[in-house]
Design a protein around this motif. Sequence first.
Motif, PDB file in Angstrom:
ATOM      1  N   THR A 122       0.844  -1.296  -0.009  1.00 34.49           N
ATOM      2  CA  THR A 122       0.072   0.076   0.130  1.00 34.49           C
ATOM      3  C   THR A 122       0.847   1.297   0.169  1.00 34.49           C
ATOM      4  O   THR A 122       0.280   2.357  -0.446  1.00 34.49           O
ATOM      5  N   LEU A 123       2.092   1.236   0.341  1.00 29.57           N
ATOM      6  CA  LEU A 123       3.041   2.383   0.196  1.00 29.57           C
ATOM      7  C   LEU A 123       3.037   2.855  -1.231  1.00 29.57           C
ATOM      8  O   LEU A 123       3.015   3.995  -1.562  1.00 29.57           O
ATOM      9  N   PHE A 124       3.060   1.692  -2.235  1.00 29.33           N
ATOM     10  CA  PHE A 124       3.190   2.375  -3.656  1.00 29.33           C
ATOM     11  C   PHE A 124       1.638   2.721  -3.914  1.00 29.33           C
ATOM     12  O   PHE A 124       1.750   3.518  -5.202  1.00 29.33           O
ATOM     13  N   ILE A 125       0.666   2.666  -3.142  1.00 32.30           N
ATOM     14  CA  ILE A 125      -0.712   3.222  -3.762  1.00 32.30           C
ATOM     15  C   ILE A 125      -1.257   4.221  -2.877  1.00 32.30           C
ATOM     16  O   ILE A 125      -1.415   5.337  -3.635  1.00 32.30           O
ATOM     17  N   TRP A 126      -1.224   4.334  -1.792  1.00 31.14           N
ATOM     18  CA  TRP A 126      -1.777   5.639  -0.924  1.00 31.14           C
ATOM     19  C   TRP A 126      -0.567   6.218  -0.305  1.00 31.14           C
ATOM     20  O   TRP A 126      -0.920   7.169   0.581  1.00 31.14           O
ATOM     21  N   GLY A 127       0.636   5.540  -0.111  1.00 30.27           N
ATOM     22  CA  GLY A 127       1.569   6.317   0.364  1.00 30.27           C
ATOM     23  C   GLY A 127       1.635   5.819   2.131  1.00 30.27           C
ATOM     24  O   GLY A 127       1.006   4.944   2.611  1.00 30.27           O
ATOM     25  N   ARG A 128       2.769   6.458   2.847  1.00 29.48           N
ATOM     26  CA  ARG A 128       2.708   5.781   4.307  1.00 29.48           C
ATOM     27  C   ARG A 128       1.669   6.010   5.169  1.00 29.48           C
ATOM     28  O   ARG A 128       1.494   5.260   6.289  1.00 29.48           O
ATOM     29  N   GLY A 135       7.281   5.857   0.761  1.00 27.29           N
ATOM     30  CA  GLY A 135       5.857   6.194   0.282  1.00 27.29           C
ATOM     31  C   GLY A 135       6.161   7.405  -0.840  1.00 27.29           C
ATOM     32  O   GLY A 135       5.047   7.540  -1.455  1.00 27.29           O
ATOM     33  N   ARG A 194       4.807   6.235  -4.243  1.00 25.94           N
ATOM     34  CA  ARG A 194       3.425   6.024  -4.568  1.00 25.94           C
ATOM     35  C   ARG A 194       3.109   6.214  -5.828  1.00 25.94           C
ATOM     36  O   ARG A 194       3.563   7.099  -6.532  1.00 25.94           O
ATOM     37  N   SER A 226      -1.360  10.412  -6.391  1.00 25.30           N
ATOM     38  CA  SER A 226      -1.708  11.532  -5.284  1.00 25.30           C
ATOM     39  C   SER A 226      -3.012  11.736  -5.341  1.00 25.30           C
ATOM     40  O   SER A 226      -3.622  12.484  -6.237  1.00 25.30           O
ATOM     41  N   TYR A 250       2.335  14.574   1.700  1.00 28.20           N
ATOM     42  CA  TYR A 250       2.034  12.897   1.629  1.00 28.20           C
ATOM     43  C   TYR A 250       3.084  12.367   2.645  1.00 28.20           C
ATOM     44  O   TYR A 250       2.736  11.373   3.225  1.00 28.20           O
TER      45      TYR A 250
END
Length: 702
Positions: free
Chosen positions: A500-506, A623, A626, A629, A661
Motif C-alpha cells: 500500500t506504500l506504492f498506492i496510498w503512501g505511508r 512512500g 507511490r 496523489s 504526503y
Amino acid sequence: MAGRIAFLLACLFLLPTAHAELSESKRVMIQELFPKATVIDEKLSGFPVYPVYQLQELLGYAYESADLSRLQGFAGKPIQMLIGLDTRGRFTGVRVLEHHEPVFLHGLGEQPLFDFVDQYVGRSLREQILVDTSNSKRTGKDPEGNVVHFDGVSKATVSVLIINDTVLSSALKVARAKLEGFSQATPTRARPDFFEPLSWQQLVDRGYLGHWQLTPEKLEQVLGRPLSDYPDAPEPLPGKPFIELFYGYVNSPMVGRNLLGPEGYAQLLEKAGDNARILAVMSRGPFGHLSEDFVPASAPDRLGMIQNNLALELRDLNMFGGSIRLQADSIPDFAQQTLFRVGGNAGFNPGADATLRLNVELARNHLMVDRAALDVPVAFPDELFETVAVAPLPEQTRPPVWIGLWKERWWQISLLISGLVALTVFFAKQRLLSRHPALVRRFRWGFLFFTLFFIGFYAQGQLSVVNIYTLLLAVRDGFSLDVFLLDPILFILWTYTFITLFIWGRGLFCGWLCPFGALQEVAAWLGEKLKFPQIKVPERWHRWLILLKYPILLGLVGTAFYSLTLAEQLAEVEPFKTSITLLFVRYWPFVVYAVGLLVAGMFIHKFYCRYLCPLGAGLAVLGRLRLFSWLDRVELCGNPCQHCKNECGINAIRKDGRVDYDECIQCLECVVILNAEDQCIDKRLLNRKRERQANILATDAG
C-alpha cells in the motif's frame, strides 16, 4: 592406585597448558554444566564438542549451539548457547552465551529467558519436549513417559520455540555422532508400487497393521494394585482388554490405500505434503489412546514414540472426515482413530524398529495418581519398504518452525486479513463514502480500536524500525524468508504496508494500522475532552521539526551495521515496546518516557508521530514512490481557503493547499470537508451561484 595418582598429577600439571585455547570463562561454565568434571578437553577438530571427564570416565560433551545450528532468532541472528549433554542423552544444562532477542534485552528482561532454558536440566533426548505457547502453565503429566511440556514465555513465543528447536536439533547431531545407541539405521521409505487389495483381517494377519492389547490383569501387575483401588478407572467387559491398539504406516500404499481407499489415500498425501510420515492409530476398549481433553491437531499426552533412543513427535493431522475415513473391508468399530504425523527433530525411519509408549494415569484419590508407561513394539514387514541410497537429514525435511506458528494462530490471521480487506475496500471507495461524514468517523474510530486492542495489545502486531534494519542486515548476511515468517501477524502487516506504500503512501499504516498511533489518537481525543489547550506549532518551526525523525532513522540503521546491540538500545526511542508489548509494566524510566509522549500528544496532536518516529520516516521515504496523489484538491484550496489546513490535526496541508504526503496519516478529514456542501468554500460558492441563477430565472419567469 599408583597409576590413578599419576593420572591425576598429570592432569593437574597439564591443565594450565593443554587447555590454553579454552577460555577461562567458558571453562567455568562447562564446569557448572558438569560439576563432577575433573578434565575438560579442547574442542575436537573432527566434531565441534568439548569432551568432559571425571578422571578417565567420560561424563558427556559440552558444545556451542552455533557450531551445529545456524537457525536465526527473531532478531535475525542465531541465539548462541553452551549446552551440556551426558552419555545417556540427558541435558546437564543450557547457558545463553549471546542473543539479540529484543523482548528479552529491552523488554521482559533476561531472567524469563534463563528460567526457560533451565527447564532442560535433567530432560532427555528420549523425551518429546513440547513448548506450551498458550500460557496455560502446563507441565509433563508422566515423568515415566516421553511427553514433557515446558512453560513458554508470554510475549516471547517465537524466541522460545527457536531456542527449543536449536537445542534439540544440535543435541541430536551430537548424540548421533558421539553417543552409543543413538546411531541411525539404514534409511528407508515405503515402496510406491507395492499394493494388492486386502481386507482388514488380511492386513493384520500379514503384519502390515500392528496389533497390541493390554489386559486388566497385566495393568494391575504393572501398577501393583487392583483396578478396584481406582474409583474413576474405566471398567472393561469380562474377558475384554483394557485397551486394544492397531497401528499402521499409512504412506505405504499397501496400508494406506486399503485403509482409506484410493481417493482418500491420494487426498491425504496431497494435503499432508510429500515429506509427511503418517501413522494411523486405532483403539477400542474402555481406555483410549487419546485423553478426554485431547485437542485435535495437537500432540497426545497418552501416546508417544521412540526410535533409536530418541523421542519422536506425534501430532494429529485432524483429517478424518469426508472422503478421508477408514473404509477397509470388514473393519471393526473403533472408539478412537487418529492419523498422526510422525517426525520432529529426530526424524522417523519407517522401516526400522520403533516403540509406541502408552502412558496410563489412574487416580486413587484427588491427591494420589499412579502412572504406568507401557511399551508397544513397532516393527513392520520389510517388504513394505525400500532402502534410500542418500537420505536427507531430518532437519532438512521437517517443516520449518514458522509453519506450526501459522497453524496455531490461524484465527488471528483470519481476523487480521478480514480487517485489512475491509480497510482496503473502505479506501478504494473513500470518495463515495466520504459523503457520509458520520459513517467515516465511526468506521475510523472502530478500526483504531481494532488496531489498538487486537493488532497491538493482543496479537502484538506493532511494526518497528528494528524490523527495517533487521531486513537490511539479513540482506547483507544472507537473506532467509523463514526468519520473517516466524511472526505471521508482523509478516502480513509488513507485506500489506509495503504494497500500500506504492498506492496510498505511508499514511495508511501510520493513520490506521499503527497501535501506538491509535493510542496517540485516543490521547489527543482525551486532551480535547479535558479542554487542554491545543498547541499549534508555528509553521516555520513545524517544517524544521518534522525533519528530526530522518537523522534518527539514519543513526539507528547506521549503528545497526556497527553494533546490533547498541542499535537495539537506541531503538528505545520508540515507545512501542513499553506501551504496546509490555503494557507499561517495565522499569520506570521507560514508562515515564512513553507516558510523557502520550501526554505531549494531548497538547500537540500526535507529537511523536510528527517529529520523532523513525519508522514513520522510513515509510515516508518509500512512500514517495507511490503511484497516485489521490487526495483531491480544488482551485480555491489554499487560495484563499485554509479550512482543510486548519482542521488537519497533524498539519500535513501546506498554506498553498498542497497535501504533504510524507506527513499525511490519511485520516480523510480533508476529503470529508471537500465533499461537504456546507464546509468546502468551493462548493458553498458554487451553491450560491446556482441559487442566484435560480432566482434570476424565477424572476424572469414571473
